[in-house]
Design an enzyme around this catalytic site. Structure first.
Site, PDB file in Angstrom:
ATOM      1  N   ARG A 158      78.731  56.423  44.865  1.00 38.88           N
ATOM      2  CA  ARG A 158      79.643  57.283  44.238  1.00 38.88           C
ATOM      3  C   ARG A 158      81.303  56.547  44.440  1.00 38.88           C
ATOM      4  O   ARG A 158      81.921  56.568  43.614  1.00 38.88           O
ATOM      5  CB  ARG A 158      79.698  58.660  44.461  1.00 38.88           C
ATOM      6  CG  ARG A 158      78.522  59.443  43.972  1.00 38.88           C
ATOM      7  CD  ARG A 158      78.500  60.901  44.318  1.00 38.88           C
ATOM      8  NE  ARG A 158      77.664  61.757  43.609  1.00 38.88           N
ATOM      9  CZ  ARG A 158      77.309  62.917  43.651  1.00 38.88           C
ATOM     10  NH1 ARG A 158      78.061  63.376  44.487  1.00 38.88           N
ATOM     11  NH2 ARG A 158      76.438  63.592  43.002  1.00 38.88           N
ATOM     12  N   GLY A 170      68.662  64.369  40.242  1.00 43.06           N
ATOM     13  CA  GLY A 170      68.443  63.674  41.149  1.00 43.06           C
ATOM     14  C   GLY A 170      67.073  63.145  41.411  1.00 43.06           C
ATOM     15  O   GLY A 170      66.727  62.075  41.699  1.00 43.06           O
ATOM     16  N   LYS A 195      60.280  75.223  37.801  1.00 44.98           N
ATOM     17  CA  LYS A 195      60.155  76.411  37.127  1.00 44.98           C
ATOM     18  C   LYS A 195      60.866  76.351  35.901  1.00 44.98           C
ATOM     19  O   LYS A 195      61.897  75.781  35.477  1.00 44.98           O
ATOM     20  CB  LYS A 195      61.028  77.547  37.965  1.00 44.98           C
ATOM     21  CG  LYS A 195      60.481  77.861  39.554  1.00 44.98           C
ATOM     22  CD  LYS A 195      61.284  79.077  40.209  1.00 44.98           C
ATOM     23  CE  LYS A 195      60.707  79.150  41.541  1.00 44.98           C
ATOM     24  NZ  LYS A 195      61.422  80.364  41.970  1.00 44.98           N
ATOM     25  N   GLY A 227      74.428  68.927  37.314  1.00 46.06           N
ATOM     26  CA  GLY A 227      74.856  69.876  36.733  1.00 46.06           C
ATOM     27  C   GLY A 227      75.211  69.695  35.244  1.00 46.06           C
ATOM     28  O   GLY A 227      75.029  70.555  34.137  1.00 46.06           O
TER      29      GLY A 227
END
Length: 396
Positions: A37, A349, A196, A372
């Site tokens: 980063r 990720g 999930k 996100g």
């Protein structure tokens, strides 16, 4: 989506404030374990310097600090040292910069201490945002990974700075996301995998209204198999959400699309890298089986789908790729995406880790830097940091 970009702004003699994403992983001793980063932030800084900026101020969040306190583990000091090495020039670190400001006459690049240590940052406090905006002539957001958060340095400053624009990383994300979902080349294929359904239900439902094929993997695929009446043994699945899975399949079918599900799977009796893999048809899964990967027939089917795609959006591996015995499905899919002529964008990720493991990074059209933020864009949510930049561009 249109936002003013740093490349379009006159920078000579200007004070430039860059909100980067320098939230790097560190070991227990505070040493940086992956500087990706930091390296990714360098082009925006160099662009500002090349444009003749009088001063380039860079800040970021790091970790999860408490506002009003800068603990040693919250400090951007290691980041400033690494950035100085990459730039080949000193990068001083300024603490308490909101209260004291930047010393008059300072030039070059300066690192401003962890912005989330400032009281009011996470709440997008207007007075804080105005004080910080007054420090610069040009505000640059180059932190797509925080675009889904309305904070003082990601949103508020963009409202009040004289000029607000997107840095090269942010601009690239805007372009890639626009190409993938707002104006895609068809067929549009989305791959969404994870443990999930519940964590990605809204994403799946939103994509079902947009894509031509929706590939699901992992525990999500197991829930969809349950919805078709298939046995999944003791595999990770959510029986309570089979109705939602059926609704998503029905939505795709109504639009002429489909949710292709595995016809063969690789099972084991335990979740372990040393577990013995067993290839089975989906109807042959027994009560003590764990489905840990898709089989070769299913992988070939998915490969043919992505090879025929015009646009591919990828979030999540289709098996436990970390274990070599259960990596074949994700490997086949990754190689097919890499070989496809489609525009491909990948994010998350685990997805990025799979891309790296299978050596296809240079053949994916775009790898998103936002976890996100990438997911919320797929879900169809407005990203505050993007929205404010677009609003400023529209009002100019």
């Amino acid at each position: 989506m249109h936002a003013l970009t740093l490349a379009e702004v006159t920078l000579a003699g200007k004070r430039v404030f860059i909100r980067s994403d320098l939230n790097v992983p560190q070991d227990d001793a505070g040493a940086i374990t992956d500087d990706s980063r930091i390296r990714a932030s360098v082009p925006a800084i160099r662009q500002a310097l090349a444009g003749g900026a009088a001063l380039v101020m860079v800040t970021s969040h790091l970790g999860r600090p408490t506002e009003g306190v800068v603990r040693p583990e919250d400090s951007l000091a290691p980041v400033a040292l690494r950035l100085a090495e990459l730039l080949g020039a000193a990068v001083p670190l300024l603490a308490d910069w909101v209260a004291t400001g930047v010393p008059s006459g300072m030039q070059g690049v300066v690192m401003l201490e962890n912005c989330r240590c400032n009281v009011g940052e996470k709440a997008d406090d207007e007075s804080l945002a105005r004080r910080m905006a007054a420090m610069c002539d040009v505000y640059v957001n180059d932190a797509f990974g925080t675009a889904h958060r309305a904070e003082a340095t990601t949103h508020g400053m963009a409202r009040f700075a004289p000029i607000a624009c997107a840095g090269p990383l942010m601009a690239a994300e805007i372009d890639a996301l626009s190409r993938s979902l707002l104006a895609p080349r068809r067929p549009l294929v989305a791959i969404v995998a994870g443990s999930k359904v519940s964590t990605k239900l809204t994403i799946l439902a939103a994509l079902a209204q947009k894509v031509d094929q929706l590939i699901v993997g992992g525990g999500i695929a197991n829930t969809f198999l349950l919805a078709q009446g298939k046995p999944v043994g003791k595999s990770l699945a959510e029986p309570a959400l089979v109705d939602e899975a059926r609704a998503i399949m029905a939505d795709l079918a109504a639009r002429g699309g489909a949710v292709p599900l595995p016809t063969d799977v690789v099972c084991a009796k335990s979740f372990s890298a040393t577990a013995t893999p067993e290839l089975k048809g989906v109807d042959a899964v027994t009560e003590d089986d764990l489905i840990l990967d898709i089989g070769p027939d299913s992988a070939a089917q998915l490969a043919s789908i992505v090879m025929a795609a015009g646009t591919i959006v990828w979030n999540g591996p289709v098996g436990v790729f970390e274990f070599d015995a259960f990596a074949a499905g994700t490997r086949t899919l990754a190689q097919a995406i890499a070989a496809s002529s489609a525009f491909s964008i990948a994010g998350g990720g685990d997805t990025v880790a799979a891309i790296a493991k299978f050596g296809v990074s240079d053949r994916i059209s775009y790898i998103s830097t936002g976890g996100g933020a990438f997911l919320e864009f797929l879900e169809g949510k407005e990203l505050p940091a993007l929205a404010v930049l677009m609003a400023r561009a529209a009002a100019a």
